[in-house]
Design a protein around this motif. Structure first.
Motif, PDB file in Angstrom:
ATOM      1  N   LEU A   1       0.854  -1.184   0.000  1.00  0.00           N
ATOM      2  CA  LEU A   1       0.000   0.000   0.000  1.00  0.00           C
ATOM      3  C   LEU A   1       0.893   1.237   0.000  1.00  0.00           C
ATOM      4  O   LEU A   1       0.464   2.329  -0.329  1.00  0.00           O
ATOM      5  CB  LEU A   1      -0.944   0.004   1.205  1.00  0.00           C
ATOM      6  CG  LEU A   1      -2.065  -1.042   1.152  1.00  0.00           C
ATOM      7  CD1 LEU A   1      -2.878  -1.053   2.432  1.00  0.00           C
ATOM      8  CD2 LEU A   1      -2.978  -0.803  -0.050  1.00  0.00           C
TER       9      LEU A   1
ATOM     10  N   ARG B   1      -2.096  -9.283  -3.332  1.00  0.00           N
ATOM     11  CA  ARG B   1      -3.285  -8.913  -2.565  1.00  0.00           C
ATOM     12  C   ARG B   1      -3.996 -10.155  -2.017  1.00  0.00           C
ATOM     13  O   ARG B   1      -4.478 -10.172  -0.900  1.00  0.00           O
ATOM     14  CB  ARG B   1      -4.224  -8.083  -3.463  1.00  0.00           C
ATOM     15  CG  ARG B   1      -5.610  -7.815  -2.900  1.00  0.00           C
ATOM     16  CD  ARG B   1      -5.638  -6.698  -1.885  1.00  0.00           C
ATOM     17  NE  ARG B   1      -5.141  -5.456  -2.390  1.00  0.00           N
ATOM     18  CZ  ARG B   1      -5.898  -4.486  -2.897  1.00  0.00           C
ATOM     19  NH1 ARG B   1      -7.196  -4.619  -2.956  1.00  0.00           N
ATOM     20  NH2 ARG B   1      -5.357  -3.378  -3.320  1.00  0.00           N
TER      21      ARG B   1
ATOM     22  N   ILE C   1      -1.988 -11.876   0.918  1.00  0.00           N
ATOM     23  CA  ILE C   1      -1.871 -11.154   2.178  1.00  0.00           C
ATOM     24  C   ILE C   1      -3.240 -10.634   2.608  1.00  0.00           C
ATOM     25  O   ILE C   1      -3.827  -9.798   1.938  1.00  0.00           O
ATOM     26  CB  ILE C   1      -0.920  -9.943   2.039  1.00  0.00           C
ATOM     27  CG1 ILE C   1       0.464 -10.389   1.565  1.00  0.00           C
ATOM     28  CG2 ILE C   1      -0.820  -9.201   3.371  1.00  0.00           C
ATOM     29  CD1 ILE C   1       1.424  -9.243   1.320  1.00  0.00           C
ATOM     30  N   GLY C   2      -3.732 -11.119   3.739  1.00  0.00           N
ATOM     31  CA  GLY C   2      -4.961 -10.572   4.309  1.00  0.00           C
ATOM     32  C   GLY C   2      -4.617  -9.394   5.199  1.00  0.00           C
ATOM     33  O   GLY C   2      -3.624  -9.425   5.923  1.00  0.00           O
ATOM     34  N   TYR C   3      -5.414  -8.348   5.127  1.00  0.00           N
ATOM     35  CA  TYR C   3      -5.100  -7.118   5.855  1.00  0.00           C
ATOM     36  C   TYR C   3      -6.307  -6.724   6.686  1.00  0.00           C
ATOM     37  O   TYR C   3      -7.403  -6.582   6.165  1.00  0.00           O
ATOM     38  CB  TYR C   3      -4.765  -6.034   4.825  1.00  0.00           C
ATOM     39  CG  TYR C   3      -4.270  -4.717   5.368  1.00  0.00           C
ATOM     40  CD1 TYR C   3      -3.332  -4.651   6.383  1.00  0.00           C
ATOM     41  CD2 TYR C   3      -4.714  -3.524   4.810  1.00  0.00           C
ATOM     42  CE1 TYR C   3      -2.859  -3.428   6.844  1.00  0.00           C
ATOM     43  CE2 TYR C   3      -4.247  -2.298   5.255  1.00  0.00           C
ATOM     44  CZ  TYR C   3      -3.319  -2.263   6.270  1.00  0.00           C
ATOM     45  OH  TYR C   3      -2.848  -1.049   6.714  1.00  0.00           O
TER      46      TYR C   3
ATOM     47  N   GLY D   1     -12.804  -0.803   7.798  1.00  0.00           N
ATOM     48  CA  GLY D   1     -12.742  -0.413   6.390  1.00  0.00           C
ATOM     49  C   GLY D   1     -13.655  -1.215   5.486  1.00  0.00           C
ATOM     50  O   GLY D   1     -13.338  -1.450   4.321  1.00  0.00           O
TER      51      GLY D   1
ATOM     52  N   PHE E   1     -16.706  -1.663   3.022  1.00  0.00           N
ATOM     53  CA  PHE E   1     -17.339  -0.726   2.096  1.00  0.00           C
ATOM     54  C   PHE E   1     -18.801  -0.572   2.509  1.00  0.00           C
ATOM     55  O   PHE E   1     -19.548  -1.554   2.496  1.00  0.00           O
ATOM     56  CB  PHE E   1     -17.233  -1.229   0.661  1.00  0.00           C
ATOM     57  CG  PHE E   1     -15.816  -1.465   0.226  1.00  0.00           C
ATOM     58  CD1 PHE E   1     -14.921  -0.406   0.107  1.00  0.00           C
ATOM     59  CD2 PHE E   1     -15.356  -2.743  -0.068  1.00  0.00           C
ATOM     60  CE1 PHE E   1     -13.609  -0.610  -0.284  1.00  0.00           C
ATOM     61  CE2 PHE E   1     -14.043  -2.958  -0.459  1.00  0.00           C
ATOM     62  CZ  PHE E   1     -13.166  -1.895  -0.570  1.00  0.00           C
TER      63      PHE E   1
ATOM     64  N   TYR F   1     -14.961  -9.466  -1.838  1.00  0.00           N
ATOM     65  CA  TYR F   1     -14.287  -8.410  -2.603  1.00  0.00           C
ATOM     66  C   TYR F   1     -13.007  -8.887  -3.318  1.00  0.00           C
ATOM     67  O   TYR F   1     -12.837  -8.692  -4.520  1.00  0.00           O
ATOM     68  CB  TYR F   1     -13.971  -7.239  -1.658  1.00  0.00           C
ATOM     69  CG  TYR F   1     -13.200  -6.104  -2.290  1.00  0.00           C
ATOM     70  CD1 TYR F   1     -13.829  -5.193  -3.116  1.00  0.00           C
ATOM     71  CD2 TYR F   1     -11.830  -5.964  -2.067  1.00  0.00           C
ATOM     72  CE1 TYR F   1     -13.135  -4.155  -3.707  1.00  0.00           C
ATOM     73  CE2 TYR F   1     -11.118  -4.922  -2.647  1.00  0.00           C
ATOM     74  CZ  TYR F   1     -11.770  -4.022  -3.466  1.00  0.00           C
ATOM     75  OH  TYR F   1     -11.061  -3.003  -4.047  1.00  0.00           O
TER      76      TYR F   1
HETATM   77  P1  ADP Z   1      -8.072   0.311  -4.935  1.00  0.00           P
HETATM   78  O1  ADP Z   1      -6.749  -0.044  -5.535  1.00  0.00           O
HETATM   79  O2  ADP Z   1      -9.246  -0.340  -5.615  1.00  0.00           O
HETATM   80  O3  ADP Z   1      -8.272   1.789  -4.682  1.00  0.00           O
HETATM   81  P2  ADP Z   1      -7.342   0.040  -2.217  1.00  0.00           P
HETATM   82  O4  ADP Z   1      -5.879  -0.244  -2.317  1.00  0.00           O
HETATM   83  O5  ADP Z   1      -7.807   1.399  -1.803  1.00  0.00           O
HETATM   84  O6  ADP Z   1      -8.077  -0.406  -3.535  1.00  0.00           O
HETATM   85  O7  ADP Z   1      -7.952  -1.031  -1.223  1.00  0.00           O
HETATM   86  C1  ADP Z   1      -9.343  -1.240  -1.190  1.00  0.00           C
HETATM   87  C2  ADP Z   1      -9.680  -1.871   0.131  1.00  0.00           C
HETATM   88  O8  ADP Z   1      -9.019  -3.138   0.229  1.00  0.00           O
HETATM   89  C3  ADP Z   1      -9.247  -1.048   1.314  1.00  0.00           C
HETATM   90  O9  ADP Z   1     -10.263  -1.082   2.283  1.00  0.00           O
HETATM   91  C4  ADP Z   1      -8.013  -1.733   1.815  1.00  0.00           C
HETATM   92  O10 ADP Z   1      -7.914  -1.624   3.218  1.00  0.00           O
HETATM   93  C5  ADP Z   1      -8.281  -3.178   1.417  1.00  0.00           C
HETATM   94  N1  ADP Z   1      -7.025  -3.857   1.131  1.00  0.00           N
HETATM   95  C6  ADP Z   1      -5.916  -3.337   0.621  1.00  0.00           C
HETATM   96  N2  ADP Z   1      -4.934  -4.248   0.538  1.00  0.00           N
HETATM   97  C7  ADP Z   1      -5.471  -5.388   0.994  1.00  0.00           C
HETATM   98  C8  ADP Z   1      -4.987  -6.706   1.162  1.00  0.00           C
HETATM   99  N3  ADP Z   1      -3.745  -7.046   0.847  1.00  0.00           N
HETATM  100  N4  ADP Z   1      -5.817  -7.630   1.661  1.00  0.00           N
HETATM  101  C9  ADP Z   1      -7.071  -7.311   1.986  1.00  0.00           C
HETATM  102  N5  ADP Z   1      -7.590  -6.087   1.862  1.00  0.00           N
HETATM  103  C10 ADP Z   1      -6.806  -5.139   1.377  1.00  0.00           C
END
Ligand code: ADP
Ligand code: ADP
Length: 227
Positions: A51, A75, A78-80, A86, A88, A99
């Motif tokens: 990120l 992506r 790795i779970g975040y 956060g 939607f 998602y």
């Molecule tokens: P976009 O590239 O579509 O703008 P974002 O990077 O803003 O997407 O991430 C969208 C959502 O997914 C956010 O809520 C973020 O916290 C979540 N997210 C980002 N990276 C990961 C990940 N590796 N695993 C799970 N969720 C993630």
């Protein structure tokens, strides 16, 4: 395995948020990362899932440097999970959970099955799948956030103060649930908290960070915090 090799991050405003950090997290291990606000914990997690981009150093996941991973595959891998969850707000619980599967192009039927499986895994009734995030309690929202993070069957889970916004009772309950799930799932986990008791309880190992640097690491029983 997750390996960080001399990682540094300097933001454009010259803040050195992460300073020459090296760290290994073994498969199936939970490392708790503690340290005062502003010491670089969140930045460190965001470097791992890209990120934000590191200034120098290398990060290896299963032996492959993260810049060489396909971004969608990274992506998925790795779970975040974050404190603010956060989710939607305009998507249902089911759509939130699936998602990652959607961006991977997984079929609709498979997405639905996986969402149902995951909602049960985190201890919620499948009827919640049709709800919207605003209709969940804080603890439920955090469970959904965790289900979402597990959707792509990642090997690594990064958790950034996941229980920080919860009341004490819910927090203790979710800690126990997470530990018993971890017994089953054996993910490789970095768990950020600034609660030392939580760090002791959740971590196989505790790592202390200060001013962007790792200054101490050890098993909970061997770990002492200088006053
Ligand atoms: P976009 O590239 O579509 O703008 P974002 O990077 O803003 O997407 O991430 C969208 C959502 O997914 C956010 O809520 C973020 O916290 C979540 N997210 C980002 N990276 C990961 C990940 N590796 N695993 C799970 N969720 C993630
Ligand atoms: P922690 O999670 O331990 O509270 P952070 O990683 O959020 O620490 O922040 C580490 C340092 O980097 C802090 O000094 C913070 O102000 C700074 N920082 C964080 N994000 C940014 C950003 N996007 N741009 C500039 N500086 C940032």
């Amino acid at each position: 395995m997750l390996r960080l090799d001399s990682i540094s991050k300097q933001y454009p405003n010259n803040v050195q948020a992460v300073d020459n950090v090296s760290l290994e997290v073994a498969d199936g291990e939970i490392i708790t990362l503690i340290g005062p606000s502003g010491c670089g914990k969140t930045t460190l997690l965001r470097l791992i899932n890209r990120l934000t981009e590191k200034t120098s150093g290398q990060i290896f996941i299963e032996g492959k440097e993260i810049n060489r991973w396909n971004p969608i595959e990274l992506r998925r891998q790795i779970g975040y999970v974050i404190q603010q969850v956060g989710l939607f707000p305009h998507l249902t619980v089911e759509q939130n959970i699936s998602y990652v599967l959607r961006i991977m192009g997984t079929g609709k039927k498979k997405q639905r099955e996986r969402a149902a499986e995951l909602i049960s895994l985190v201890g919620m009734d499948p009827s919640y799948l049709r709800r919207y995030p605003a209709q969940l309690s804080g603890g439920q929202a955090q469970r959904v956030g965790f289900a979402r993070a597990l959707a792509g069957n990642p090997s690594i889970i990064l958790m950034d103060e996941p229980f920080g916004a919860l009341d004490q009772i819910t927090r203790l309950q979710l800690q126990d649930e997470l530990l018993s799930l971890q017994n089953e799932l054996k993910k490789t986990v970095i768990f950020v908290t600034h609660d030392i008791q939580e760090a002791m309880k959740m971590g196989d190992k505790i790592v202390l960070m200060r001013h962007g640097q790792l200054i101490q690491a050890g098993k909970p029983a061997d770990f002492f915090i200088r006053p």
